[in-house]
Design a protein around this motif. Sequence first.
Motif, PDB file in Angstrom:
ATOM      1  N   MET A 125       4.807  -7.444 -15.165  1.00  0.00           N
ATOM      2  CA  MET A 125       5.305  -8.755 -14.767  1.00  0.00           C
ATOM      3  C   MET A 125       6.788  -8.711 -14.424  1.00  0.00           C
ATOM      4  O   MET A 125       7.322  -9.657 -13.834  1.00  0.00           O
ATOM      5  CB  MET A 125       5.060  -9.756 -15.905  1.00  0.00           C
ATOM      6  N   HIS A 126       7.434  -7.612 -14.758  1.00  0.00           N
ATOM      7  CA  HIS A 126       8.879  -7.513 -14.513  1.00  0.00           C
ATOM      8  C   HIS A 126       9.208  -7.634 -13.025  1.00  0.00           C
ATOM      9  O   HIS A 126      10.240  -8.219 -12.666  1.00  0.00           O
ATOM     10  CB  HIS A 126       9.411  -6.187 -15.068  1.00  0.00           C
ATOM     11  N   ASP A 127       8.354  -7.098 -12.181  1.00  0.00           N
ATOM     12  CA  ASP A 127       8.591  -7.193 -10.731  1.00  0.00           C
ATOM     13  C   ASP A 127       8.672  -8.647 -10.280  1.00  0.00           C
ATOM     14  O   ASP A 127       9.495  -9.003  -9.428  1.00  0.00           O
ATOM     15  CB  ASP A 127       7.486  -6.470  -9.960  1.00  0.00           C
ATOM     16  N   ALA A 128       7.807  -9.484 -10.845  1.00  0.00           N
ATOM     17  CA  ALA A 128       7.816 -10.906 -10.484  1.00  0.00           C
ATOM     18  C   ALA A 128       9.123 -11.554 -10.915  1.00  0.00           C
ATOM     19  O   ALA A 128       9.707 -12.355 -10.177  1.00  0.00           O
ATOM     20  CB  ALA A 128       6.632 -11.617 -11.130  1.00  0.00           C
ATOM     21  N   THR A 129       9.597 -11.213 -12.105  1.00  0.00           N
ATOM     22  CA  THR A 129      10.860 -11.760 -12.601  1.00  0.00           C
ATOM     23  C   THR A 129      12.012 -11.396 -11.673  1.00  0.00           C
ATOM     24  O   THR A 129      12.853 -12.246 -11.343  1.00  0.00           O
ATOM     25  CB  THR A 129      11.142 -11.228 -14.024  1.00  0.00           C
ATOM     26  N   VAL A 130      12.044 -10.149 -11.241  1.00  0.00           N
ATOM     27  CA  VAL A 130      13.106  -9.685 -10.343  1.00  0.00           C
ATOM     28  C   VAL A 130      13.048 -10.436  -9.013  1.00  0.00           C
ATOM     29  O   VAL A 130      14.078 -10.887  -8.489  1.00  0.00           O
ATOM     30  CB  VAL A 130      12.983  -8.166 -10.101  1.00  0.00           C
ATOM     31  N   MET A 131      11.854 -10.610  -8.463  1.00  0.00           N
ATOM     32  CA  MET A 131      11.704 -11.297  -7.178  1.00  0.00           C
ATOM     33  C   MET A 131      12.119 -12.763  -7.280  1.00  0.00           C
ATOM     34  O   MET A 131      12.778 -13.296  -6.380  1.00  0.00           O
ATOM     35  CB  MET A 131      10.253 -11.189  -6.689  1.00  0.00           C
ATOM     36  N   ILE A 132      11.743 -13.413  -8.369  1.00  0.00           N
ATOM     37  CA  ILE A 132      12.096 -14.825  -8.550  1.00  0.00           C
ATOM     38  C   ILE A 132      13.611 -14.981  -8.660  1.00  0.00           C
ATOM     39  O   ILE A 132      14.204 -15.882  -8.058  1.00  0.00           O
ATOM     40  CB  ILE A 132      11.390 -15.405  -9.792  1.00  0.00           C
ATOM     41  N   ARG A 133      14.238 -14.101  -9.439  1.00  0.00           N
ATOM     42  CA  ARG A 133      15.693 -14.170  -9.594  1.00  0.00           C
ATOM     43  C   ARG A 133      16.408 -13.948  -8.263  1.00  0.00           C
ATOM     44  O   ARG A 133      17.436 -14.568  -7.982  1.00  0.00           O
ATOM     45  CB  ARG A 133      16.154 -13.124 -10.615  1.00  0.00           C
ATOM     46  N   LYS A 134      15.875 -13.071  -7.452  1.00  0.00           N
ATOM     47  CA  LYS A 134      16.507 -12.743  -6.185  1.00  0.00           C
ATOM     48  C   LYS A 134      16.293 -13.818  -5.127  1.00  0.00           C
ATOM     49  O   LYS A 134      17.198 -14.116  -4.331  1.00  0.00           O
ATOM     50  CB  LYS A 134      15.966 -11.402  -5.669  1.00  0.00           C
ATOM     51  N   ASN A 135      15.109 -14.428  -5.127  1.00  0.00           N
ATOM     52  CA  ASN A 135      14.741 -15.305  -4.016  1.00  0.00           C
ATOM     53  C   ASN A 135      14.645 -16.795  -4.360  1.00  0.00           C
ATOM     54  O   ASN A 135      14.595 -17.624  -3.457  1.00  0.00           O
ATOM     55  CB  ASN A 135      13.395 -14.862  -3.438  1.00  0.00           C
ATOM     56  N   PRO A 179      -0.427 -14.246  -5.655  1.00  0.00           N
ATOM     57  CA  PRO A 179      -1.261 -15.034  -6.586  1.00  0.00           C
ATOM     58  C   PRO A 179      -1.482 -14.382  -7.945  1.00  0.00           C
ATOM     59  O   PRO A 179      -1.683 -15.072  -8.948  1.00  0.00           O
ATOM     60  CB  PRO A 179      -2.584 -15.192  -5.821  1.00  0.00           C
ATOM     61  N   HIS A 180      -1.447 -13.039  -8.003  1.00  0.00           N
ATOM     62  CA  HIS A 180      -1.647 -12.360  -9.290  1.00  0.00           C
ATOM     63  C   HIS A 180      -0.457 -12.584 -10.222  1.00  0.00           C
ATOM     64  O   HIS A 180      -0.608 -12.537 -11.447  1.00  0.00           O
ATOM     65  CB  HIS A 180      -1.893 -10.867  -9.089  1.00  0.00           C
ATOM     66  N   TYR A 181       0.728 -12.849  -9.655  1.00  0.00           N
ATOM     67  CA  TYR A 181       1.889 -13.198 -10.477  1.00  0.00           C
ATOM     68  C   TYR A 181       1.955 -14.706 -10.728  1.00  0.00           C
ATOM     69  O   TYR A 181       2.522 -15.146 -11.739  1.00  0.00           O
ATOM     70  CB  TYR A 181       3.182 -12.754  -9.791  1.00  0.00           C
ATOM     71  N   LEU A 182       1.430 -15.474  -9.819  1.00  0.00           N
ATOM     72  CA  LEU A 182       1.487 -16.931  -9.926  1.00  0.00           C
ATOM     73  C   LEU A 182       0.689 -17.441 -11.123  1.00  0.00           C
ATOM     74  O   LEU A 182       1.165 -18.303 -11.875  1.00  0.00           O
ATOM     75  CB  LEU A 182       0.960 -17.564  -8.639  1.00  0.00           C
ATOM     76  N   CYS A 204      15.538 -18.567  -8.179  1.00  0.00           N
ATOM     77  CA  CYS A 204      16.514 -19.048  -9.171  1.00  0.00           C
ATOM     78  C   CYS A 204      16.556 -18.084 -10.336  1.00  0.00           C
ATOM     79  O   CYS A 204      15.711 -17.183 -10.453  1.00  0.00           O
ATOM     80  CB  CYS A 204      16.146 -20.456  -9.653  1.00  0.00           C
ATOM     81  N   ASN A 205      17.526 -18.277 -11.219  1.00  0.00           N
ATOM     82  CA  ASN A 205      17.579 -17.484 -12.442  1.00  0.00           C
ATOM     83  C   ASN A 205      16.315 -17.742 -13.244  1.00  0.00           C
ATOM     84  O   ASN A 205      15.862 -18.888 -13.355  1.00  0.00           O
ATOM     85  CB  ASN A 205      18.817 -17.853 -13.262  1.00  0.00           C
ATOM     86  N   PHE A 206      15.748 -16.687 -13.830  1.00  0.00           N
ATOM     87  CA  PHE A 206      14.408 -16.852 -14.417  1.00  0.00           C
ATOM     88  C   PHE A 206      14.195 -15.917 -15.596  1.00  0.00           C
ATOM     89  O   PHE A 206      14.686 -14.789 -15.622  1.00  0.00           O
ATOM     90  CB  PHE A 206      13.345 -16.576 -13.350  1.00  0.00           C
ATOM     91  N   HIS A 207      13.459 -16.437 -16.575  1.00  0.00           N
ATOM     92  CA  HIS A 207      12.954 -15.654 -17.692  1.00  0.00           C
ATOM     93  C   HIS A 207      11.650 -16.304 -18.121  1.00  0.00           C
ATOM     94  O   HIS A 207      11.568 -17.534 -18.243  1.00  0.00           O
ATOM     95  CB  HIS A 207      13.966 -15.636 -18.847  1.00  0.00           C
ATOM     96  N   CYS A 208      10.617 -15.494 -18.338  1.00  0.00           N
ATOM     97  CA  CYS A 208       9.295 -16.056 -18.678  1.00  0.00           C
ATOM     98  C   CYS A 208       9.352 -16.978 -19.885  1.00  0.00           C
ATOM     99  O   CYS A 208       8.680 -18.011 -19.925  1.00  0.00           O
ATOM    100  CB  CYS A 208       8.296 -14.920 -18.923  1.00  0.00           C
ATOM    101  N   HIS A 209      10.156 -16.609 -20.889  1.00  0.00           N
ATOM    102  CA  HIS A 209      10.202 -17.421 -22.106  1.00  0.00           C
ATOM    103  C   HIS A 209      10.807 -18.795 -21.846  1.00  0.00           C
ATOM    104  O   HIS A 209      10.516 -19.759 -22.565  1.00  0.00           O
ATOM    105  CB  HIS A 209      10.999 -16.692 -23.192  1.00  0.00           C
ATOM    106  N   ALA A 210      11.634 -18.884 -20.810  1.00  0.00           N
ATOM    107  CA  ALA A 210      12.240 -20.173 -20.469  1.00  0.00           C
ATOM    108  C   ALA A 210      11.190 -21.167 -19.983  1.00  0.00           C
ATOM    109  O   ALA A 210      11.379 -22.382 -20.097  1.00  0.00           O
ATOM    110  CB  ALA A 210      13.316 -19.976 -19.406  1.00  0.00           C
ATOM    111  N   VAL A 211      10.075 -20.674 -19.444  1.00  0.00           N
ATOM    112  CA  VAL A 211       8.982 -21.554 -19.005  1.00  0.00           C
ATOM    113  C   VAL A 211       8.361 -22.240 -20.220  1.00  0.00           C
ATOM    114  O   VAL A 211       8.065 -23.440 -20.187  1.00  0.00           O
ATOM    115  CB  VAL A 211       7.909 -20.752 -18.240  1.00  0.00           C
ATOM    116  N   ARG A 212       8.195 -21.499 -21.278  1.00  0.00           N
ATOM    117  CA  ARG A 212       7.663 -22.042 -22.538  1.00  0.00           C
ATOM    118  C   ARG A 212       8.585 -23.127 -23.091  1.00  0.00           C
ATOM    119  O   ARG A 212       8.130 -24.183 -23.541  1.00  0.00           O
ATOM    120  CB  ARG A 212       7.507 -20.887 -23.524  1.00  0.00           C
ATOM    121  N   HIS A 213       9.892 -22.891 -23.037  1.00  0.00           N
ATOM    122  CA  HIS A 213      10.855 -23.881 -23.518  1.00  0.00           C
ATOM    123  C   HIS A 213      10.844 -25.140 -22.649  1.00  0.00           C
ATOM    124  O   HIS A 213      10.957 -26.255 -23.165  1.00  0.00           O
ATOM    125  CB  HIS A 213      12.259 -23.274 -23.548  1.00  0.00           C
TER     126      HIS A 213
END
Length: 363
Positions: A291-301, A188-191, A303-312
């Motif tokens: 927050m980098h740990d969250a990015t790594v976990m999302i990419r692994k489990n 939840p702290h990353y969510l 989809c491909n992910f980058h925080c800035h892509a959420v803004r776009h």
Amino acid sequence: MAITKRGNTWQCTLNLGIIDGKRKRISKGGFKTKKECEIALTELKNEYNKTNQIKKASDISFSDYLKIFFNEYVVNNCKPRTQETYRDYIRLHLNPCLGDYKLKDIDTNLIYNFIIDLSKKYSKNHCDNIRSFLSSSLKFAIFPKQFIFSNPMQDLTFKNIRYVDTREKVVLTKENMDNIFEYLKKYPHYLLPIQIMYYTGMRVSEVFGLTWDNIDFDNKMIYVRKQYHVVNGKYQLAPLKTKSSIRDISMGDALYEILLDKKVGSDLSKVTHNHVCTGKDINIVLNKERMHDATVMIRKNVCNFHCHAVRHLHATMLIEAGASIKDVAYRLGHSSTDITYNIYVELSKKQKDKTVDLLNEVF
């Protein structure tokens, strides 16, 4: 260069800059009129330039000169975040490649080769920013410092350079975000910060700089006033970089409930800060590195992910739902609607390309 009146006569002074660690000047006086003094100063400047003696002022190394430029110009004219960026340009690029040269030896050919080498490793935007900083530093060496008399970058062009595209383009969909939210329920702290980005389009540094006093639950508004990033080697709250970044963002019901649950469920009396986004330990403030740990976990489990892509994605979804480019640009803190429009066009094209790829796979 300076012209002063001493009693009944005029005196001119030519500043040679720093030589062997000391500031050097040459003065001539006794001129009856100011005009005579101006002519003498021009002749003095030309004489020393031709004989190369004036260039002793630029015998300092380029790395030493950059310290002067940074302390005298950058510190006094640039915001903290920009100072950090320029400090990195000097540390990572300029000093390793050009720092050992004398200031007087920084010529057009040297700079051209430096930019060419950069273009093989970095994006056009990054190279352009370094080039602009380098040019500004050399202009400052001309005036007001008078260490050199011409800018070796003045007529330098780079029209046909091929740059490396180092930034992986990530295009997210609503389905991607649903899957990400589901996966992060156990973290939840990353969510929370990703939910805020998704529902507001705020920048990463703005989300981490969000404090509870910037959230107006009565009017369902978020007041974007600060960002959280590295200043002088450590993370801290800092002013926003541009005026357009200062804005008031309306909250939808979903984000309102998320933030209200977070505030009600947190014992803020035990917290040593006022930040909204915290780690597992609520006394730890989240930042880009954490927050980098969250990015790594999302990419692994997921989809491909980058925080800035959420803004776009936020911008694209609003425009496709009928929101005006102008309103979306304001919400994202863009200084121009062109920036917002170009994001939408680029992401829409990439999404269409994905559809074509899927059709090719299916048929």
